[in-house]
Design a protein around this motif. Structure first.
Motif, mmCIF file in Angstrom:
data_model
loop_
_atom_site.group_PDB
_atom_site.id
_atom_site.type_symbol
_atom_site.label_atom_id
_atom_site.label_comp_id
_atom_site.label_asym_id
_atom_site.label_seq_id
_atom_site.Cartn_x
_atom_site.Cartn_y
_atom_site.Cartn_z
ATOM 1 N N HIS A 85 -9.353 -6.127 -8.370
ATOM 2 C CA HIS A 85 -10.781 -6.082 -8.054
ATOM 3 C C HIS A 85 -11.749 -6.357 -9.173
ATOM 4 O O HIS A 85 -12.900 -6.671 -8.924
ATOM 5 N N CYS B 207 -6.896 -11.157 -3.028
ATOM 6 C CA CYS B 207 -7.780 -10.030 -2.717
ATOM 7 C C CYS B 207 -9.144 -10.184 -3.400
ATOM 8 O O CYS B 207 -9.648 -11.277 -3.542
ATOM 9 N N CYS B 208 -9.725 -9.076 -3.843
ATOM 10 C CA CYS B 208 -11.131 -9.142 -4.279
ATOM 11 C C CYS B 208 -11.323 -9.696 -5.678
ATOM 12 O O CYS B 208 -12.345 -10.322 -5.955
ATOM 13 N N HIS C 103 -5.012 -9.336 1.489
ATOM 14 C CA HIS C 103 -4.182 -8.167 1.222
ATOM 15 C C HIS C 103 -2.696 -8.333 1.569
ATOM 16 O O HIS C 103 -1.823 -8.004 0.767
ATOM 17 N N CYS D 76 -5.721 -1.648 -4.108
ATOM 18 C CA CYS D 76 -5.095 -2.466 -3.064
ATOM 19 C C CYS D 76 -3.858 -3.218 -3.550
ATOM 20 O O CYS D 76 -3.417 -4.173 -2.920
ATOM 21 N N GLY E 284 -13.929 -6.175 5.191
ATOM 22 C CA GLY E 284 -12.762 -5.303 5.124
ATOM 23 C C GLY E 284 -11.434 -6.033 5.062
ATOM 24 O O GLY E 284 -11.356 -7.238 4.831
ATOM 25 N N CYS E 285 -10.404 -5.270 5.344
ATOM 26 C CA CYS E 285 -9.042 -5.503 4.887
ATOM 27 C C CYS E 285 -8.187 -6.260 5.888
ATOM 28 O O CYS E 285 -8.643 -6.690 6.933
ATOM 29 N N CYS F 218 -11.340 -9.170 2.233
ATOM 30 C CA CYS F 218 -10.235 -9.876 2.880
ATOM 31 C C CYS F 218 -10.682 -10.602 4.145
ATOM 32 O O CYS F 218 -10.036 -11.570 4.561
ATOM 33 N N CYS G 286 -15.517 -6.736 -2.066
ATOM 34 C CA CYS G 286 -15.948 -5.552 -1.312
ATOM 35 C C CYS G 286 -17.105 -4.822 -1.981
ATOM 36 O O CYS G 286 -17.964 -4.292 -1.284
ATOM 37 N N TYR H 133 -8.082 -0.894 6.352
ATOM 38 C CA TYR H 133 -7.033 0.087 6.065
ATOM 39 C C TYR H 133 -7.479 1.099 5.015
ATOM 40 O O TYR H 133 -6.978 2.219 4.949
ATOM 41 N N SER H 134 -8.443 0.730 4.169
ATOM 42 C CA SER H 134 -8.613 1.433 2.895
ATOM 43 C C SER H 134 -9.669 2.530 2.954
ATOM 44 O O SER H 134 -10.602 2.483 3.757
ATOM 45 N N LYS I 157 -11.829 2.800 0.760
ATOM 46 C CA LYS I 157 -13.068 2.115 0.383
ATOM 47 C C LYS I 157 -13.780 1.582 1.621
ATOM 48 O O LYS I 157 -15.007 1.581 1.697
HETATM 49 O O1 BF8 Z 1 -11.878 -4.189 -1.810
HETATM 50 S S1 BF8 Z 1 -10.958 -5.784 1.849
HETATM 51 S S2 BF8 Z 1 -7.669 -4.760 1.436
HETATM 52 S S3 BF8 Z 1 -8.749 -6.196 -1.320
HETATM 53 S S4 BF8 Z 1 -10.228 -2.671 0.355
HETATM 54 FE FE1 BF8 Z 1 -8.544 -4.123 -0.393
HETATM 55 FE FE2 BF8 Z 1 -9.645 -4.040 1.901
HETATM 56 FE FE3 BF8 Z 1 -8.980 -6.307 0.879
HETATM 57 FE FE4 BF8 Z 1 -10.814 -5.716 -1.737
HETATM 58 NI NI1 BF8 Z 1 -11.769 -4.279 0.117
#
Ligand code: BF8
Ligand code: SF4
Length: 649
Positions: free
Chosen positions: A268, A303-304, A321, A342, A449-450, A480, A521, A555-556, A558
């Motif tokens: 990230h 990812c990010c 992801h 992640c 999101g993920c 994602c 994100c 999923y996260s 965050k």
């Molecule tokens: O901050 S979208 S799986 S990589 S939590 Fe993780 Fe979700 Fe992807 Fe990026 Ni955001």
């Protein structure tokens, strides 16, 4: 590997993307366990946890509540389902908010080191933005040296992490009625660390035993992320590495090069990835690569971190992801360089089956089995080169007979910061507001999101986005979700052909895609800034606008923090994966119903993306009607399904 492989499950049911399907088959052929195998091994997952009614906050427990009221209805301490569900959700928000905000602090520390001349490999890339931000924060800019200004900006933002304030700095960016609402509810974020610590305090046994009070503090905690830690991360990353402008790049596993050293940047934080991109162009290292038979050094993102370097430098992105294990199955990845968040612990196991070297870089995120090269901004340039050198030296270990890079990459456009969007509109949000008012564009939705292995990879993002743009709803994407849409070809100007007639006209006139990449994100903070600008232009609060949010495959932790601050900022949000709250009908009623009367927005849960699109469409039409804007003619809904009866909360 110990988990049973589930080769009987067709790969086409696990992902909608051809590159992923091909690599799932490759993983199976190579006897490599993946996230989907481990999900099967966990099933059936614990029903109490799924409902959010299990608690292990103290050692009188662990406890669980019987959702059917036959077994225990209270934990040992007396906590009921409402308190347990609210406490668990509160802690989830705090974890997600802490992740974003600690990332923001790491950027702030590098920014501060730059200001004091202590960093190597970094400089102020966007001085105009620094000076704008300084003036906004009340820092004197006239006639002052850039680095002095930066030092004072750093001090103001460091203070935002503490508890000396009534409100964090960027609360002033919210439209006045929104900030007034937060004040009235007592949820104005006061200090970033403070709100997160207070959430851990409140959810200790015997502190906050009122589920409504806990959840209100959950909103405050999330606001300290969206208008605090994440916003700091975005603003300072722009100042240090450049504010994104529209830029073309490429996406999917096809961005790997069979004839080059491939390095995937995963995680990230752009602080590390930026110096690696520079080091990959180092003449000595290119020469070393050539001496080992490679024609170059190819840095790609995941990812990010991938989104960060795509947005600013056009670096191609290999995937989102659920591609982090599969990318190694190409047999063409020399190094996976990871920072944090992640990154599945499994990557080092998968790497053992190939020649990939996993290199960890953050002292707070170590991976047994990886080489650890501790990142220090004071030696950024040198460390960047050391890491790239390790990757190059791994190239001779590659077995050319095992290289399988699937397909061709897809073109995608990124770089839509708020500044870039306003620039594309001619310097003001007025043309966008006018297009919304006229009904050319119905409204806008942030799809974020993920990936989550419980959902066929990218299906939720793609179905939802496609239906929204067909209905003239502009889609902005981050994280994602952005990568998913890029892979599907939704993020090139030609994709305007997929949009409804109004949105298509606007996109063609501006030369932009109907799906705009706003970043990683933490860059969901850009969505807040854009929403605030639209609201301020119209002189209304954010909740009056025809906007919506969606996290179809989240999923996260965050993502939970993001959903909470988006809703608390007045934007209705649809979740595509069920959150663990259904063990408390009261919490569900509050979050998916009563919250609308409190902050002007609520959560919906809709696992079918087609119904989620309808839900958003109806919501946007409702907001348009309340503003007195023209409605879409009856019968124009592009989906034959009716919302009534659809399984949503
Ligand atoms: O901050 S979208 S799986 S990589 S939590 Fe993780 Fe979700 Fe992807 Fe990026 Ni955001
Ligand atoms: Fe059980 Fe209460 Fe302890 Fe939770 S806090 S584990 S419900 S006794």
């Amino acid at each position: 590997m110990t988990t049973q492989l589930h080769n009987e499950v067709p790969a086409s049911t696990l992902s909608v993307q051809a590159d992923a399907q091909q690599m799932i088959e490759q993983a199976r052929a190579d006897r490599v366990e993946t996230v989907w195998d481990r999900l099967r091994a966990q099933e059936p997952q614990c029903g109490y946890c799924v409902l959010g009614v299990s608690c292990r906050n103290c050692s009188m427990g662990p406890c669980r509540i019987d959702p059917f009221g036959v077994g225990p209805t209270k934990g040992v301490c007396g906590a009921d389902a409402d308190v347990i569900v609210a406490r668990n959700l509160g802690r989830t928000i705090a974890a997600g908010s802490s992740a974003h905000s600690d990332h923001g602090r790491d950027i702030l520390e590098v920014f501060d080191a730059v200001a004091h001349g202590e960093a190597s490999g970094y400089e102020i890339a966007d001085e105009a933005k620094l000076r704008r931000l300084a003036a906004e924060l009340g820092v004197d800019v006239d006639g002052r040296d850039t680095l002095d200004v930066a030092g004072d900006v750093a001090d103001v933002l460091f203070a935002d992490y503490g508890s000396r304030k009534e409100a964090i700095s960027f609360v002033k960016r919210a439209p006045r009625p929104r900030a007034a609402k937060w004040a009235e509810l007592g949820i104005t974020p006061r200090g970033i660390d403070r709100e997160n610590v207070e959430m851990l305090h409140r959810t200790h046994m015997g502190v906050d035993n009122d589920y409504v009070n806990i959840l209100l503090h959950g909103l405050r905690t999330s606001l300290s992320d969206g208008w605090g830690g994440s916003m700091i991360a975005t603003e300072l990353s722009d100042i240090l590495f450049g504010t994104p402008k529209p830029i073309m790049s490429q996406v999917n596993l096809g961005v790997l090069r069979a004839d080059q050293v491939n390095i995937a940047m995963h995680g990230h934080n752009p602080v590390l990835s930026d110096v690696i991109v520079d080091a990959a162009a180092d003449a000595d290292l290119l020469e070393l690569a050539a001496s080992l038979g490679a024609t170059g050094i190819n840095v790609v993102g995941l990812c990010c971190t991938g989104n960060e370097i795509l947005m600013r430098r056009g670096v191609p992105i290999a995937g989102n992801h659920l591609m982090q294990e599969l990318i190694m199955c190409t047999g063409a990845l020399e190094a996976m360089v990871v920072d944090y968040q992640c990154i599945m612990p499994s990557v080092t196991e998968v790497a053992k089956c190939y020649h990939t070297q996993v290199i960890s870089t953050a002292d707070k995120a170590k991976f047994p089995g990886a080489i650890h090269i501790s990142f220090d901004p004071k030696r950024g340039r040198e460390i960047g080169r050391e890491i790239v050198r390790k990757a190059v030296e791994a190239y001779p270990n590659r077995n050319p007979g095992r290289v399988r890079i699937p397909g061709e990459p897809v073109r995608m456009m990124g770089g839509f910061s708020v500044e870039a969007i306003v620039g594309a509109l001619g310097g003001s949000v007025a043309p966008l507001v006018d297009a919304i008012a006229a009904g050319t564009i119905r409204g806008a939705a942030a799809v974020v999101g993920c990936n989550n292995p419980k959902v066929p990879q990218d299906l939720g993002h793609l179905e939802l986005t496609r239906r929204l743009i067909e209905n003239d709803i502009l889609v902005v994407v981050t994280g994602c979700a952005a990568v998913a849409n890029g892979k599907a070809g939704h993020m090139v100007p030609e994709a305007s052909a997929m949009a409804g007639p109004g949105l298509r006209t606007v996109c063609e006139a501006l030369g932009i895609p109907p799906v705009l990449h706003m970043g990683s994100c933490v860059d969901n903070s850009r969505v807040l800034v854009l929403a605030a600008a639209l609201a301020n232009h119209l002189g209304v609060d954010i909740d009056a606008l025809p906007l919506a949010g969606a996290a179809p495959e989240w999923y996260s932790e965050k993502a939970v923090a993001i959903g909470a601050y988006v809703v608390a900022s007045g934007i209705e949000t649809v979740l595509g994966v069920q959150p663990p709250i259904f063990g408390s009908p009261n919490v569900v009623k509050l979050l998916a119903g009563d919250l609308a009367g409190v902050v002007g927005a609520k959560f919906d849960v809709e696992t079918d993306p087609r119904d989620a699109a309808l839900l958003i469409r109806r919501h946007i039409e409702g907001k348009r009607a309340a503003l007195g804007l023209p409605a879409l003619a009856a019968g124009e809904i592009t989906d034959e399904r009716q919302l009534a009866g659809a399984p949503h909360v």
